[in-house]
Design an enzyme around this catalytic site. Sequence first.
Site, PDB file in Angstrom:
ATOM      1  N   ARG A 113       0.862  -1.192   0.000  1.00 50.11           N
ATOM      2  CA  ARG A 113       0.000   0.000   0.000  1.00 50.11           C
ATOM      3  C   ARG A 113       0.891   1.231   0.000  1.00 50.11           C
ATOM      4  O   ARG A 113       2.096   1.141   0.199  1.00 50.11           O
ATOM      5  CB  ARG A 113      -0.949   0.000   1.189  1.00 50.11           C
ATOM      6  N   ASN A 151      -5.088   7.309   4.184  1.00 49.58           N
ATOM      7  CA  ASN A 151      -4.753   6.682   5.463  1.00 49.58           C
ATOM      8  C   ASN A 151      -3.295   6.946   5.763  1.00 49.58           C
ATOM      9  O   ASN A 151      -2.420   6.607   4.966  1.00 49.58           O
ATOM     10  CB  ASN A 151      -4.985   5.163   5.400  1.00 49.58           C
ATOM     11  N   GLU A 152      -3.051   7.603   6.881  1.00 50.30           N
ATOM     12  CA  GLU A 152      -1.689   7.845   7.351  1.00 50.30           C
ATOM     13  C   GLU A 152      -0.783   8.391   6.235  1.00 50.30           C
ATOM     14  O   GLU A 152       0.160   7.735   5.795  1.00 50.30           O
ATOM     15  CB  GLU A 152      -1.102   6.571   7.956  1.00 50.30           C
ATOM     16  N   GLU A 317      -6.948   4.991  15.606  1.00 50.02           N
ATOM     17  CA  GLU A 317      -6.528   3.602  15.831  1.00 50.02           C
ATOM     18  C   GLU A 317      -5.818   3.527  17.176  1.00 50.02           C
ATOM     19  O   GLU A 317      -4.708   4.043  17.323  1.00 50.02           O
ATOM     20  CB  GLU A 317      -5.569   3.150  14.727  1.00 50.02           C
ATOM     21  N   TRP A 325       3.292  -7.677  11.630  1.00 46.62           N
ATOM     22  CA  TRP A 325       3.030  -8.154  10.279  1.00 46.62           C
ATOM     23  C   TRP A 325       3.624  -9.562  10.206  1.00 46.62           C
ATOM     24  O   TRP A 325       4.349  -9.969  11.121  1.00 46.62           O
ATOM     25  CB  TRP A 325       3.697  -7.247   9.236  1.00 46.62           C
ATOM     26  N   GLU A 367      -1.226  -8.348   7.455  1.00 47.79           N
ATOM     27  CA  GLU A 367      -1.393  -7.942   8.858  1.00 47.79           C
ATOM     28  C   GLU A 367      -2.078  -8.989   9.719  1.00 47.79           C
ATOM     29  O   GLU A 367      -2.738  -8.655  10.700  1.00 47.79           O
ATOM     30  CB  GLU A 367      -2.176  -6.624   8.916  1.00 47.79           C
TER      31      GLU A 367
HETATM   32  C1  GAL Z   1      -1.616   1.598  10.971  1.00 46.30           C
HETATM   33  C2  GAL Z   1      -2.513   1.660   9.752  1.00 46.30           C
HETATM   34  C3  GAL Z   1      -3.535   0.533   9.746  1.00 46.30           C
HETATM   35  C4  GAL Z   1      -2.884  -0.758  10.041  1.00 46.30           C
HETATM   36  C5  GAL Z   1      -2.118  -0.677  11.341  1.00 46.30           C
HETATM   37  C6  GAL Z   1      -1.390  -1.964  11.636  1.00 46.30           C
HETATM   38  O1  GAL Z   1      -0.428   2.291  10.757  1.00 46.30           O
HETATM   39  O2  GAL Z   1      -3.185   2.872   9.657  1.00 46.30           O
HETATM   40  O3  GAL Z   1      -4.148   0.484   8.477  1.00 46.30           O
HETATM   41  O4  GAL Z   1      -2.021  -1.033   8.995  1.00 46.30           O
HETATM   42  O5  GAL Z   1      -1.165   0.338  11.269  1.00 46.30           O
HETATM   43  O6  GAL Z   1      -0.324  -2.202  10.765  1.00 46.30           O
END
Ligand code: GAL
Length: 683
Positions: A113, A151-152, A317, A325, A367
């Site tokens: 991604r 996202n981020e 989050e 991972w 993930e």
């Molecule tokens: C964050 C991300 C999520 C998920 C999470 C765990 O950085 O926004 O989509 O990837 O980490 O890796």
Amino acid sequence: MRKQKFQWTHMTGGVCYYPEHWPKTLWADDLERMKKAGISVIRIAEFAWSLIEPQEGLFCFDFFDEFLNLCSEKDMKVIFGTPTATPPAWLTETYPEVLNCTLEGVPYRHGSRRHYNYNSATYQKLCARIVTEIARHYGQHPAIVGWQIDNELNCETSEFYSEADHTAFRAFLKQKYGTLDALNAAWGTVFWSQTYTEWSQIYAPRRVISNGYNPSMLLDYTRFVSDSARKFCKMQSDILRSYIRDDMFITTNGMFDRLDNHAMAEESLDVYTYDSYPSFAFGLDKNPKAPGALNDRDWSRSLIEVRSICPHFGIMEQQSGANGWFNRMEGPAPRPGQLTLWAMQSVAQGADYISFFRWRTCSFSTEMYWHGILDYDNRDNRKLAEATDFFRKLRTLDPVCGAENAAAFALVKDYENSWDTGIDSWHSRIASVSEYEIFAAAELNHTPFDMLYLRENTELADLRKYPVLVYPHPVMIDEQRANLLKEYVAQGGTLVIGCRAGYKDLTGKCVMLPQPGLLQELTGTDVRDFTFTSPNEEASYAVWNGETVETGVFNDILTPLEGTRVLATYGSSYYAGAAALTEHAYGKGRVLHLGSTFSRANAKQLLAYLGILEPFAAQITAPEGVEIVLREKDGKQFLFVLNFQPEAQTVTLHQEMTQLYDGTTAAGDVTLPPFGTAVYALN
Ligand code: GAL
């Protein structure tokens, strides 16, 4: 964010959910169990581009229509994500120019991604189209309360080297400098015959021998990356804004480097959200037992920074399980109590919305070890029980929603200096040590503080909110900032600065002035000699009031100018006896100049000297292992007491207080269980 456009009116609980990861037969049960746990908002869809546009130009909303209608039926509110972090395979195959590249120009391929670049005109067009389609379709949906952009931004990588980036970097520089002469002068390209005679000779960084880059070029490149991310965000925000209901908010989740988050929030967002994963502190590459390691408590430092962007932020989050991972990032599961502790850490530092990542651990793909509340087997478990209990507690904190954080001082930062630390290892070494140690001294001694970013639109009133400003290493400074600081001190403020102040301008070049350059009038000191401390010598220290205080990794040897008092002198090395800390009266205020970096010991001593150590000592006495934070609203004060230790800790309340979780009153000694938390209203 000068005026935060959206604020939660109640403490709100949420979770991240991916309906596309599960059979539809699970949806209703999931939503019902969430509601039972106290969750009223879910974030969805931020990676679902290929579901919504499976072929170029073909937009399908059946899937999310069905899911959102179920949300309406179950009274679940939704934050909808724009899916631009994950372009589909058809897109990158058809338009490979949208891909970001490595420094060597090799494209990052489909399959992970954030492999796109912000500057591809093609990508911008395709993103604008899907965001428009989604906003047009869902902009009035009754279940949706807010929107998350991408996202981020700048996560995964904040380096961009595609062809589009080289071209856009040139355009950015042309706009900034106008002429090549101005650029050559700003970058000092006469060094090593780097002079540019055509704009086409300029590139975003490419591989050079020994990484011997021009640092001024790297600094502008960093500004360029920030600018690119901001524009990308603004493009989406403008589109959303023209379709969505006024009561919906726009946010994005941070916080990543090479990005002026403050500017992005001001121009594009209604509220800022943050992703908080404190168990990164316990990853296998870390040593949590290192002497003085703050581990998960260091997340408070990031949360304080988030608060500087947006005082009443949300957590998009919040960690709920072990992180990992399949091939990197192994972390332990939160111990019983830690899930609540970490979520309360966020609330203590200013969050009014807590959304856990994620409802259930994904049973497949990259993930599959990034654990959520529920595990693969979907049974109730201890994390669900704890999350449910946390949401119950969160509801009791409603009176705290929108409350401000009390701060004994502000730690001053600015993007130029922060970005320079990513480039200049001399700067980085002093800056990282000092910020961490100041934080540690404040955190361990229950002295909450704010971060204050000096930006173009910072006003004197922003500074005057604090009796003391600590600006550890304003290595780069310009007239505007120096003047603002002068006014602040002249009107009665106390400014503390450390070593290496004022030796660079904003192009990153060293100024040919006596140090601390533009700050000399304020400090009343002259720096005629300076050095990293030598590993061959005894640890560097200074003597202050007869006591020995550890200094740090770099020492400026100070010469006090007329009227400047010496508070401490170096005790070690060839400069023993020279001034290490001075105090200079300026207008109605004063400036303390510490010649060294900040250590835990000297920072504590400074806070004590300035009379701002432990501001709540009259209300509570707590051991070092417990964090104390205070939020205030409408004249009411709320004390957060967070035990970060795996053992019980006892605090002493010096007045009667009401524990918000259960309405009971407490006074005297109170024992918090391992990782226990309490929130007290001061009666
Ligand atoms: C964050 C991300 C999520 C998920 C999470 C765990 O950085 O926004 O989509 O990837 O980490 O890796």
